[in-house]
Design a protein around this motif. Sequence first.
Motif, short mmCIF file in Angstrom:
data_model
loop_
_atom_site.label_atom_id
_atom_site.label_comp_id
_atom_site.label_asym_id
_atom_site.label_seq_id
_atom_site.Cartn_x
_atom_site.Cartn_y
_atom_site.Cartn_z
N GLU A 1 -2.75 7.79 3.83
CA GLU A 1 -1.56 7.49 4.62
C GLU A 1 -1.90 7.36 6.10
OE1 GLU A 1 1.03 10.68 3.61
OE2 GLU A 1 2.00 9.58 1.98
N ALA A 2 -2.78 8.25 6.57
CA ALA A 2 -3.19 8.15 7.98
C ALA A 2 -3.89 6.82 8.25
CB ALA A 2 -4.10 9.33 8.33
N ALA A 3 -4.72 6.39 7.29
CA ALA A 3 -5.41 5.11 7.46
C ALA A 3 -4.43 3.94 7.48
CB ALA A 3 -6.44 4.92 6.35
N VAL A 4 -3.37 4.03 6.62
CA VAL A 4 -2.37 2.96 6.61
C VAL A 4 -1.62 2.91 7.93
CG1 VAL A 4 -0.22 2.21 5.51
CG2 VAL A 4 -2.14 2.94 4.11
N ARG A 5 -1.30 4.09 8.46
CA ARG A 5 -0.57 4.12 9.74
C ARG A 5 -1.40 3.57 10.89
NH1 ARG A 5 1.28 9.17 7.69
NH2 ARG A 5 -0.37 10.25 8.84
N ASN A 6 -2.72 3.61 10.74
CA ASN A 6 -3.59 3.13 11.81
C ASN A 6 -3.94 1.65 11.68
OD1 ASN A 6 -3.73 5.62 13.07
ND2 ASN A 6 -5.45 6.30 11.80
N ALA B 1 -6.53 -7.25 10.43
CA ALA B 1 -6.83 -5.87 10.06
C ALA B 1 -7.71 -5.83 8.82
CB ALA B 1 -5.54 -5.10 9.80
N ASP B 2 -8.77 -5.06 8.86
CA ASP B 2 -9.70 -4.93 7.74
C ASP B 2 -9.21 -3.82 6.81
OD1 ASP B 2 -11.72 -4.94 5.99
OD2 ASP B 2 -13.27 -4.20 7.38
N THR B 3 -8.65 -4.24 5.67
CA THR B 3 -8.11 -3.27 4.71
C THR B 3 -8.98 -3.15 3.48
OG1 THR B 3 -6.77 -5.00 3.68
CG2 THR B 3 -5.75 -3.75 5.49
N GLN C 1 0.83 -1.21 0.00
CA GLN C 1 0.00 0.00 0.00
C GLN C 1 0.86 1.26 0.00
OE1 GLN C 1 -2.32 -0.86 3.44
NE2 GLN C 1 -3.99 -1.82 2.30
N GLN C 2 1.93 1.23 0.73
CA GLN C 2 2.84 2.37 0.72
C GLN C 2 3.42 2.59 -0.68
OE1 GLN C 2 3.36 4.60 2.86
NE2 GLN C 2 2.68 3.82 4.83
#
Length: 421
Positions: free
Chosen positions: A179-184, A203-205, A145-146
């Motif tokens: 990005e904030a969602a990925v960090r969380n 984790a629900d992605t 994702q990054q």
Amino acid sequence: MRKSLMIASTLALSLGAASAQTGTTTPTTPTAPATTPATTTAAPAQVVTFSDVPAGHWAKDAVDIITQRGLIQGFPDGTFRGNENLTRYQAALIFYRLLQTGALSSGNLSQTDLATITRGMQEVSTELAAISSRVTDLERLSAEQQARIAALEERINALGTGAAGADVTALTARIDALEAAVRNIPAGPQGPAGPAGPAGPAADTTALEARIAALEQRINAAPATGTTTTGTVTTEPAPSTVVIGDTTPQANGVTRGNLYAGVSVGASAAPAGQPCYVPRAGGRPVNYCASFGGMIGSTQLIGPFGARVSADYKPGQNAVSADVNATYQINTGSNIQPYVGAGLGLTSSASRSSTTTNVTDTYVNGLVGVDFQITNSIAAFVEGNGRYYLSNKGTGALSSSTTTTDRGFAPAVKAGLKFYF
């Protein structure tokens, strides 16, 4: 015994004891083990009772054992907090105490304890491997994702100015949110709730992937007519305003209602040999007669055609007239609104043959006037009337003849105010 086995084994692997907290308390400096013969067994430490590990709890035996060994001290409030996650610092502290006490090397752990730990490691090895695999998958997904976000940032940075660059701010804000969602994303699942409890939820992605896919689709969309293209990235211009209903341009004049009521003051020629008199002027005769009237009507009854009913009174001739007219309003798009009209009317006045009786004369009315809109609800008007009398029986009809069989025009003017609503 199985419960004690599970707790003791997972603690030894830094992932057990229901993730008990130890980092928040200051560890006491363990004392060096006493120099005793190898066959001497140290006296067991006093068992600490935790308020959240009651008697009969499935992990009670395991908690008592690790507390006696001095590996975990619990929290200052007397709780064990067995459902909290175990941090790497806390695991390091447990191993530090285990090594400092020399329990592994000095033989403080009995053969039974070692066998228990060995069996526990074998029983939880499958669960630990599954947890390790899930954590690896999460790390891989986060890296992918990054990478996708970095690619999107490169495309956004390649956008030009103008219509394409106008959307960069909005896209950047959306990337920041991603990005904030990925960090969380959670670091990993929790351990089993019990001796054979299931692992915590992954984790629900799904929602995050859907948002990234939508952003990629928007950037990679084919250009439509009128779009601006920069390289391989297209941005669509903002949609024009959609107007539902009548799109006819509105006039810039003052808006007013269709219905109105008005008052007027008018003047007409005095009959030959019968002058009218000005009130409060010593009875001075004049060659015109004043009138006072009122009206009600509508400017748009059928399309641009309206109608009105009006009446006026001439004090000098004691005559009352009333008429009904159809009107046509000319919309100029300004505060000045001309109008015309035609209709029929009656005049009641004293008979020419007998002053003690009243008679009625009929007339065809024509009018032309103009409104000056002062506000949305008030307009001043000036109007000219041309009445064609079909009879001349009364003194309020024709002013130029006294013959009852004559016909002719009787012009008049009036001015006043109209109140629209």
